[in-house]
Design a protein around this motif. Structure first.
Motif, short mmCIF file in Angstrom:
data_model
loop_
_atom_site.label_atom_id
_atom_site.label_comp_id
_atom_site.label_asym_id
_atom_site.label_seq_id
_atom_site.Cartn_x
_atom_site.Cartn_y
_atom_site.Cartn_z
N SER A 142 0.81 -1.22 0.00
CA SER A 142 0.00 0.00 0.00
C SER A 142 0.84 1.27 0.00
O SER A 142 0.39 2.32 -0.46
CB SER A 142 -0.95 0.00 1.21
N SER A 143 2.08 1.19 0.49
CA SER A 143 2.93 2.39 0.48
C SER A 143 3.22 2.83 -0.96
O SER A 143 3.39 4.02 -1.23
CB SER A 143 4.23 2.13 1.22
N ASN A 144 3.28 1.88 -1.88
CA ASN A 144 3.50 2.23 -3.28
C ASN A 144 2.31 2.99 -3.86
O ASN A 144 2.47 3.89 -4.68
CB ASN A 144 3.73 0.97 -4.11
N ILE A 145 1.10 2.63 -3.42
CA ILE A 145 -0.09 3.35 -3.89
C ILE A 145 -0.05 4.79 -3.39
O ILE A 145 -0.35 5.73 -4.13
CB ILE A 145 -1.36 2.62 -3.41
N HIS A 189 -6.45 -7.30 -4.61
CA HIS A 189 -5.56 -6.86 -3.54
C HIS A 189 -5.38 -5.33 -3.58
O HIS A 189 -5.30 -4.68 -2.54
CB HIS A 189 -4.21 -7.55 -3.64
N VAL A 190 -5.29 -4.79 -4.81
CA VAL A 190 -5.19 -3.34 -4.96
C VAL A 190 -6.42 -2.66 -4.36
O VAL A 190 -6.32 -1.70 -3.58
CB VAL A 190 -5.03 -2.94 -6.44
N LEU A 194 -6.84 0.05 -1.34
CA LEU A 194 -7.49 1.35 -1.53
C LEU A 194 -8.61 1.54 -0.51
O LEU A 194 -8.76 2.62 0.07
CB LEU A 194 -8.05 1.47 -2.95
N ASN A 195 -9.39 0.48 -0.27
CA ASN A 195 -10.47 0.58 0.72
C ASN A 195 -9.91 0.77 2.12
O ASN A 195 -10.43 1.59 2.90
CB ASN A 195 -11.32 -0.70 0.67
N ARG A 196 -8.84 0.08 2.43
CA ARG A 196 -8.22 0.19 3.76
C ARG A 196 -7.68 1.59 3.99
O ARG A 196 -7.72 2.12 5.11
CB ARG A 196 -7.11 -0.85 3.89
N LEU A 197 -7.17 2.22 2.91
CA LEU A 197 -6.62 3.57 3.02
C LEU A 197 -7.67 4.66 2.81
O LEU A 197 -7.34 5.85 2.82
CB LEU A 197 -5.50 3.74 1.97
#
Length: 276
Positions: A142-145, A189-190, A194-197
Motif C-alpha cells: 500500500s505504500s506504493n499506492i 488486492h489493490v 485502496l479501501n483500507r486507506l
C-alpha cells in the motif's frame, strides 16, 4: 519454493520470458492491441483527457512500450496532444524493444526510459496520467499506492489495467500457482488496499474476446499456460496437464472450426485528491 512474485519478476527479465509474454499477448489481444483499442475509444473522451496541450505521463512496467505508443498515438491524433513520457521497466530486453520503436512517437513526445523497478525509479516531475497496464505486480504494498498518489498533478489520474479476479486468466493463475508459498498481487488486492486507506476509486469491467482455429488450439493454449505458469507447465505431471487443459476448454465455446474465448478485464481509476 521461490516466491511467485520474485519468480514473476525474474522470468519477465529474461529473453525467454519476454518472448513468451509477447507470444501470449499476441494470442489474446492481437495487433493493434484490442485491450488498448477498447480503452482509447471508451475512456479517452473530452471529459477524461486533461485540457493541457502537453501532458506528463508515466508508464510503470511498460513492457515493450507498444501499448503506451498506441495510447499516445491516439491522444495525439484525436486531441493534438504532446507528451513528456517517463517509461519505467525492469526488463532490459523490453527497454531495448521500446527504444527500437521510439521513432513512432518522438515527433510529439520527449521520452525518458528508466530500466529499473518502481521502487528504484527517480521521479523529477508530477503526472497527469500514470499507467500500470497489466503490471500491478510492480506495486509491492500500500505504500506504493500512496507514493503514486503523491506523483499526481492536480486533476491527475492513476489508471490500472488488470484481468478481473474471476476471469479466464484469474481462474487459470489460481490453478497454476498451487504450491507457491505466496500469491500474485492482483486487482482485488489493490482494491483492498485502496479501501483500507479510504482512497476513492472507480472500477470498470468489460470483456475482450479472441478465437483460435481448431488446428492451432493446442500449441497456442500451451503458450498461454507456459506464460501463466512462468515456464513450469511443461514440468507438470501428465494428469495435471490434462486437468488444466480440460479447465481451459470448459471456458471456451466451439463453433465453425474455432474455439472462442472471453477475458474479463478490469480498469481501476484513482483520481487526485480522492475525487471520483
Amino acid at each position: 519454493m521461490l516466491s511467485i512474485k520474485r519468480k514473476y519478476k525474474s522470468f519477465l527479465s529474461s529473453k525467454e520470458g519476454t518472448g513468451l509474454y509477447n507470444d501470449f499477448k499476441n494470442i489474446l489481444y492481437g495487433h493493434p492491441d484490442s485491450l488498448i483499442a477498447y480503452f482509447n475509444h471508451h475512456f479517452l473522451s473530452d471529459e477524461f483527457v486533461p485540457r493541457k496541450r502537453e501532458l506528463n505521463i508515466c508508464d510503470i512496467g511498460g513492457g515493450d512500450g507498444k501499448r503506451i505508443i498506441q495510447i499516445l498515438k491516439f491522444l495525439h491524433e484525436r486531441y493534438n496532444k504532446r507528451f513528456h513520457l517517463d517509461f519505467i521497466e525492469q526488463s532490459s530486453v523490453f527497454c531495448q524493444s521500446f527504444q527500437n520503436n521510439l521513432h513512432k512517437i518522438t515527433p510529439y513526445s520527449a521520452v525518458n526510459i528508466q530500466n529499473c523497478l518502481f521502487e528504484e525509479a527517480i521521479f523529477t516531475r508530477k503526472y497527469d496520467l500514470i499507467f500500470l497496464i497489466h503490471s500491478i505486480f510492480s506495486l509491492k504494498d500500500s505504500s506504493n499506492i500512496l507514493k503514486l498518489l503523491q506523483l499526481l498533478n492536480p486533476g491527475g489520474k492513476i489508471i490500472l489495467f488488470s484481468n478481473a479476479a474471476d476471469s479466464f486468466l484469474g481462474i487459470l493463475k489460481k490453478e497454476l500457482d498451487k504450491g507457491y508459498p505466496d500469491k500474485r498481487f492482483e486487482i482485488n488486492h489493490v482494491k483492498e488496499s485502496l479501501n483500507r486507506l479510504s482512497i476513492n476509486y472507480r472500477s470498470f469491467q468489460f470483456y475482450t474476446e479472441w478465437s483460435i482455429p481448431q488446428k492451432e488450439v493446442y500449441p497456442k493454449i500451451l503458450t498461454i499456460l507456459q506464460w501463466l505458469s512462468l515456464d513450469r507447465f511443461s514440468l507438470f505431471p501428465e494428469y495435471r496437464k490434462q486437468e488444466i487443459f480440460d479447465l481451459v476448454f470448459s471456458m471456451a465455446t466451439f463453433k465453425n472450426g474455432k474455439y472462442y474465448f472471453k477475458e474479463k478485464e478490469e480498469i481501476v481509476i484513482i483520481y487526485d485528491n480522492q475525487k471520483n
